[in-house]
Write a protein that holds these residues in place. Structure first.
Motif, PDB file in Angstrom:
ATOM      1  N   ASP A 225     -65.747 -14.813   0.256  1.00  0.00           N
ATOM      2  CA  ASP A 225     -65.551 -16.244   0.379  1.00  0.00           C
ATOM      3  C   ASP A 225     -66.789 -16.716   1.483  1.00  0.00           C
ATOM      4  O   ASP A 225     -67.120 -17.675   1.648  1.00  0.00           O
ATOM      5  CB  ASP A 225     -64.143 -16.682   1.239  1.00  0.00           C
ATOM      6  CG  ASP A 225     -63.188 -16.745   0.292  1.00  0.00           C
ATOM      7  OD1 ASP A 225     -63.477 -16.859  -0.894  1.00  0.00           O
ATOM      8  OD2 ASP A 225     -61.979 -16.585   0.712  1.00  0.00           O
ATOM      9  N   GLY A 227     -70.449 -17.114   2.365  1.00  0.00           N
ATOM     10  CA  GLY A 227     -71.769 -17.669   1.639  1.00  0.00           C
ATOM     11  C   GLY A 227     -73.178 -17.410   2.360  1.00  0.00           C
ATOM     12  O   GLY A 227     -74.156 -17.329   1.767  1.00  0.00           O
ATOM     13  N   ILE A 256     -74.848 -14.463  -2.396  1.00  0.00           N
ATOM     14  CA  ILE A 256     -74.682 -14.511  -0.842  1.00  0.00           C
ATOM     15  C   ILE A 256     -76.051 -14.625   0.022  1.00  0.00           C
ATOM     16  O   ILE A 256     -76.972 -14.002  -0.616  1.00  0.00           O
ATOM     17  CB  ILE A 256     -73.860 -13.603  -0.118  1.00  0.00           C
ATOM     18  CG1 ILE A 256     -73.603 -13.707   1.370  1.00  0.00           C
ATOM     19  CG2 ILE A 256     -74.694 -11.884  -0.279  1.00  0.00           C
ATOM     20  CD1 ILE A 256     -72.553 -12.709   1.856  1.00  0.00           C
ATOM     21  N   LEU A 280     -75.968 -23.411   6.785  1.00  0.00           N
ATOM     22  CA  LEU A 280     -74.988 -24.133   6.635  1.00  0.00           C
ATOM     23  C   LEU A 280     -75.124 -25.658   6.336  1.00  0.00           C
ATOM     24  O   LEU A 280     -74.640 -26.307   5.686  1.00  0.00           O
ATOM     25  CB  LEU A 280     -73.870 -24.154   7.643  1.00  0.00           C
ATOM     26  CG  LEU A 280     -73.063 -22.798   7.670  1.00  0.00           C
ATOM     27  CD1 LEU A 280     -72.335 -22.448   8.968  1.00  0.00           C
ATOM     28  CD2 LEU A 280     -72.339 -22.404   6.481  1.00  0.00           C
ATOM     29  N   ASN A 283     -76.244 -25.861   2.784  1.00  0.00           N
ATOM     30  CA  ASN A 283     -75.398 -25.470   1.883  1.00  0.00           C
ATOM     31  C   ASN A 283     -73.908 -25.806   2.237  1.00  0.00           C
ATOM     32  O   ASN A 283     -73.232 -25.070   2.976  1.00  0.00           O
ATOM     33  CB  ASN A 283     -75.331 -23.794   1.667  1.00  0.00           C
ATOM     34  CG  ASN A 283     -76.540 -23.428   1.426  1.00  0.00           C
ATOM     35  OD1 ASN A 283     -77.038 -23.049   0.174  1.00  0.00           O
ATOM     36  ND2 ASN A 283     -77.784 -22.989   2.280  1.00  0.00           N
ATOM     37  N   ASN A 285     -69.905 -26.803   2.265  1.00  0.00           N
ATOM     38  CA  ASN A 285     -68.637 -26.366   1.989  1.00  0.00           C
ATOM     39  C   ASN A 285     -68.736 -24.798   2.183  1.00  0.00           C
ATOM     40  O   ASN A 285     -68.393 -24.023   0.909  1.00  0.00           O
ATOM     41  CB  ASN A 285     -68.121 -26.834   0.822  1.00  0.00           C
ATOM     42  CG  ASN A 285     -66.678 -26.576   0.543  1.00  0.00           C
ATOM     43  OD1 ASN A 285     -65.867 -26.708   1.539  1.00  0.00           O
ATOM     44  ND2 ASN A 285     -66.480 -26.353  -0.920  1.00  0.00           N
ATOM     45  N   ASN A 286     -69.080 -24.182   3.022  1.00  0.00           N
ATOM     46  CA  ASN A 286     -69.647 -22.731   3.116  1.00  0.00           C
ATOM     47  C   ASN A 286     -69.114 -22.051   4.468  1.00  0.00           C
ATOM     48  O   ASN A 286     -68.810 -22.819   5.432  1.00  0.00           O
ATOM     49  CB  ASN A 286     -70.993 -22.444   2.900  1.00  0.00           C
ATOM     50  CG  ASN A 286     -71.188 -21.619   1.615  1.00  0.00           C
ATOM     51  OD1 ASN A 286     -70.322 -20.740   1.223  1.00  0.00           O
ATOM     52  ND2 ASN A 286     -72.257 -22.099   0.878  1.00  0.00           N
ATOM     53  N   TYR A 287     -68.908 -20.859   4.382  1.00  0.00           N
ATOM     54  CA  TYR A 287     -68.910 -19.944   5.542  1.00  0.00           C
ATOM     55  C   TYR A 287     -69.802 -19.109   5.928  1.00  0.00           C
ATOM     56  O   TYR A 287     -70.713 -18.644   4.909  1.00  0.00           O
ATOM     57  CB  TYR A 287     -67.569 -18.900   5.397  1.00  0.00           C
ATOM     58  CG  TYR A 287     -66.124 -19.486   5.380  1.00  0.00           C
ATOM     59  CD1 TYR A 287     -65.360 -20.344   6.593  1.00  0.00           C
ATOM     60  CD2 TYR A 287     -65.284 -19.484   4.130  1.00  0.00           C
ATOM     61  CE1 TYR A 287     -64.203 -20.785   6.376  1.00  0.00           C
ATOM     62  CE2 TYR A 287     -64.071 -19.937   4.142  1.00  0.00           C
ATOM     63  CZ  TYR A 287     -63.629 -20.373   5.346  1.00  0.00           C
ATOM     64  OH  TYR A 287     -62.245 -21.023   5.188  1.00  0.00           O
ATOM     65  N   ALA A 288     -70.124 -18.802   7.232  1.00  0.00           N
ATOM     66  CA  ALA A 288     -71.220 -17.998   7.554  1.00  0.00           C
ATOM     67  C   ALA A 288     -70.427 -16.778   8.666  1.00  0.00           C
ATOM     68  O   ALA A 288     -69.796 -17.431   9.528  1.00  0.00           O
ATOM     69  CB  ALA A 288     -72.405 -18.884   8.123  1.00  0.00           C
ATOM     70  N   SER A 325     -68.205 -22.243  10.195  1.00  0.00           N
ATOM     71  CA  SER A 325     -67.888 -23.021   8.732  1.00  0.00           C
ATOM     72  C   SER A 325     -68.471 -24.561   9.003  1.00  0.00           C
ATOM     73  O   SER A 325     -68.638 -25.001  10.118  1.00  0.00           O
ATOM     74  CB  SER A 325     -66.329 -23.215   8.566  1.00  0.00           C
ATOM     75  OG  SER A 325     -65.939 -24.095   7.579  1.00  0.00           O
ATOM     76  N   ARG A 327     -66.827 -26.898   6.767  1.00  0.00           N
ATOM     77  CA  ARG A 327     -66.015 -27.479   6.043  1.00  0.00           C
ATOM     78  C   ARG A 327     -65.141 -28.459   6.765  1.00  0.00           C
ATOM     79  O   ARG A 327     -64.796 -27.946   7.906  1.00  0.00           O
ATOM     80  CB  ARG A 327     -65.178 -26.369   5.055  1.00  0.00           C
ATOM     81  CG  ARG A 327     -65.895 -25.262   4.180  1.00  0.00           C
ATOM     82  CD  ARG A 327     -64.995 -24.523   3.281  1.00  0.00           C
ATOM     83  NE  ARG A 327     -63.883 -24.087   4.193  1.00  0.00           N
ATOM     84  CZ  ARG A 327     -62.904 -23.527   3.543  1.00  0.00           C
ATOM     85  NH1 ARG A 327     -62.964 -23.287   2.303  1.00  0.00           N
ATOM     86  NH2 ARG A 327     -61.748 -23.032   4.080  1.00  0.00           N
TER      87      ARG A 327
END
Length: 541
Positions: A225, A227, A256, A280, A283, A285-288, A325, A327
């Motif tokens: 999950d 990104g 990724i 982020l 991009n 709606n992503n996780y880092a 995040s 999100r």
């Protein structure tokens, strides 16, 4: 009465003295008696005497960019309030309903402009960056080494002569490190070269995967999950990279965005967060994930150059992994929200550039050379950083007092960089305790922390997390500020709305600050490197 030249006086102000007990003399004319020596060393420049106006302007530049909103919105509110206040209830109802009922086009047009303006505003503003959780690697107990054991292992290795051992003993005794820090097994057990790719990869796998396993377990986020992945390690940079090692180990997705930062010193953890934030923002709606570490064994120096022996005494094993995040649905489960990042780079100055320098000594042994001017150079970078950060975080009253006294000093001293000593007045330095509730200052050494506390006028409680991290885990390089935040969480000191200041500095020379705001009261976590020993802290040194 003699007159001391101004340049000699300023040089003298940068020196501090310390009386050192050298124990009982074993031989010579003073045998059987206590002996003492006076140690003279450089300290941080006094920020109260050397704040530069141009760095304050950098901070106010951020406020000026938003001045149109600060000026326009209150004006519109006042005009609207005055207009509405002049009408009676019947007149207001007539304007809102009876007049508008026959002018539907006006109502629809106004509503359309309002929705369009609101949409543009929310689409153009930067996304909030949330810190969901973080993890700090805790090595196994068989890697613990006390200061006495450290010197004994160094002696048994046969790599150090007696003067080098005595020098390292003195450094350790005044370092602020305790007897439970960790060093790699290769350093403990091997008499051969530890700075090999094999040993470096083994240590990297241990610390990075240990921290990431804990992070994924705590957050319930799958590796696929993620990104964005940013890894920073200053000295050890293999091919394939450390970020590639992580992607291969966790079988992360093929698209990724991965980055590997090398050679950026102890402040690279904040640089990595800054890069992750930018990724982020681009991009949604992503996780880092940000991984910060340093390979101690790969940077072990086996020679006799004293300036290169210092890192051996301070640097210890450690690694942190942080999940970020963008999100909006993560708002309710996030621990912190990112507020500000301020980065300062002094690499244009030759002294700053070479104050932490990796090279070979006369025997062609590789090591990290630490300049005697490190504390002074670090203080100059720190001064620039905090005077830029101040206008972004300080209350308006503090900013006003600081700015007024600073401008006054420059006007009445004809723009001189130093205030007149004869006037007896010192410039007003803002109280950063009004801007932050939690302080995580990079735990480089006891000397550096002492000077920072004195210059920033911080309390013992403000410096507690930094000093205890240095005592328990040593200088873990870029991950140290996360061990400090873990200490505060274990002590349940972080409350809802608290502002956390993480401050780090490193080679280049760089000084970086990051500010977080706590989203909720942080209870004692179930996984934390401090849990088994937190009741013993704070320890009075």
């Amino acid at each position: 009465m003699s007159v001391i030249p101004s340049d000699m006086a300023s040089e003298r102000d940068l020196l501090s003295t310390e009386i050192v007990n050298r124990g009982i003399e074993s031989s010579g004319p003073n045998a059987g008696s206590l002996t003492f020596s006076v140690r003279v060393r450089r300290r941080l420049p006094d920020f109260l005497q050397s704040v530069n106006l141009k760095y304050v302007k950098l901070g106010y530049h951020h406020l000026i960019n938003n001045a149109i909103y600060l000026a326009t919105i209150p004006f519109l509110v006042v005009v609207f309030s005055a207009e509405v206040g002049s009408l009676s209830r019947e007149e207001l109802w007539k304007k809102l309903w009876f007049d508008a009922r026959y002018d539907l086009a006006t109502v629809l047009g106004f509503f359309g402009v309002f929705v369009f303006t609101l949409s543009v505003y929310f689409m153009s503003r930067p996304r909030s960056i949330y810190l969901i959780d973080f993890a700090c690697f805790r090595p196994s107990d068989d890697l613990k080494v006390s200061k006495e054991q450290f010197i004994e292992l160094a002696r048994k290795s046969g790599k150090f002569d007696e003067p080098s051992l005595e020098f390292q003993t003195r450094i350790l005794n005044s370092s602020g490190l305790g007897d439970e820090t960790y060093i790699p097994k290769s350093v403990i057990t091997s008499t051969e070269n530890t700075a090999t790719m094999k040993e470096g990869r083994a240590e990297a796998s241990m610390v990075m995967f240990g921290a990431l396993d804990e992070l994924f377990e705590k957050t319930k986020v799958r590796p696929k999950d993620v990104g964005v992945l940013v890894v920073n390690c200053s000295v050890f940079n293999p091919t394939p990279s450390l970020s590639a090692m992580i992607i291969n180990h966790y079988k992360m997705r093929g698209n990724i965005l991965s980055y590997n930062l090398g050679g950026m010193g102890c402040s690279a953890g904040i640089i990595a967060v800054d890069l992750a934030r930018d990724m982020l923002q681009a991009n949604p709606n992503n996780y880092a994930v940000v991984v910060s570490t340093e390979m101690v064994g790969y940077n072990w120096y086996p020679g006799s150059d004293r300036s290169m022996l210092i890192p051996n005494c301070f640097f210890r094993m450690g690694c942190s992994a942080v999940l970020l995040s963008n999100r909006r649905r993560d708002y309710h489960r996030a621990k912190y929200r990112l507020e500000h990042i301020v980065r300062t780079h002094k690499g244009a100055d030759d002294r700053s550039f070479r104050c932490v320098y990796q090279e070979e000594d006369e025997q062609r042994l590789k090591g990290l050379k630490i300049s005697k001017e490190l504390v002074e150079i670090g203080g100059d970078a720190l001064k620039t950083n905090i005077t830029t950060l101040g206008p972004l975080v300080l209350p308006f009253s503090e900013q006003l007092l600081f700015f007024a006294t600073l401008v006054s000093r420059h006007l009445f001293n004809n723009g001189a960089s130093q205030p007149s000593l004869s006037s007896g007045k010192r410039p007003y330095i803002p109280d950063f305790k009004l801007a932050f509730e939690c302080f995580c200052v990079h735990s480089a050494s006891k000397t550096v922390l002492d000077e920072l506390q004195r210059n920033l006028e911080l309390s013992d409680e403000n410096m507690e997390a930094s000093r205890m991290t240095l005592h328990r885990f040593g200088n873990t390089s870029s991950s140290s500020i996360w061990y400090e935040l873990a200490y505060m969480e274990a002590k349940e000191k972080v409350k809802r709305g608290d502002r956390v200041w993480q401050l780090a500095f490193g080679s280049g020379f760089k000084c970086n600050s990051i500010v977080w705001r706590s989203m909720r009261r942080v209870r004692k976590p179930s996984r934390n490197p401090w849990l088994d020993c937190i009741e013993r802290y704070p320890i009075m040194n």
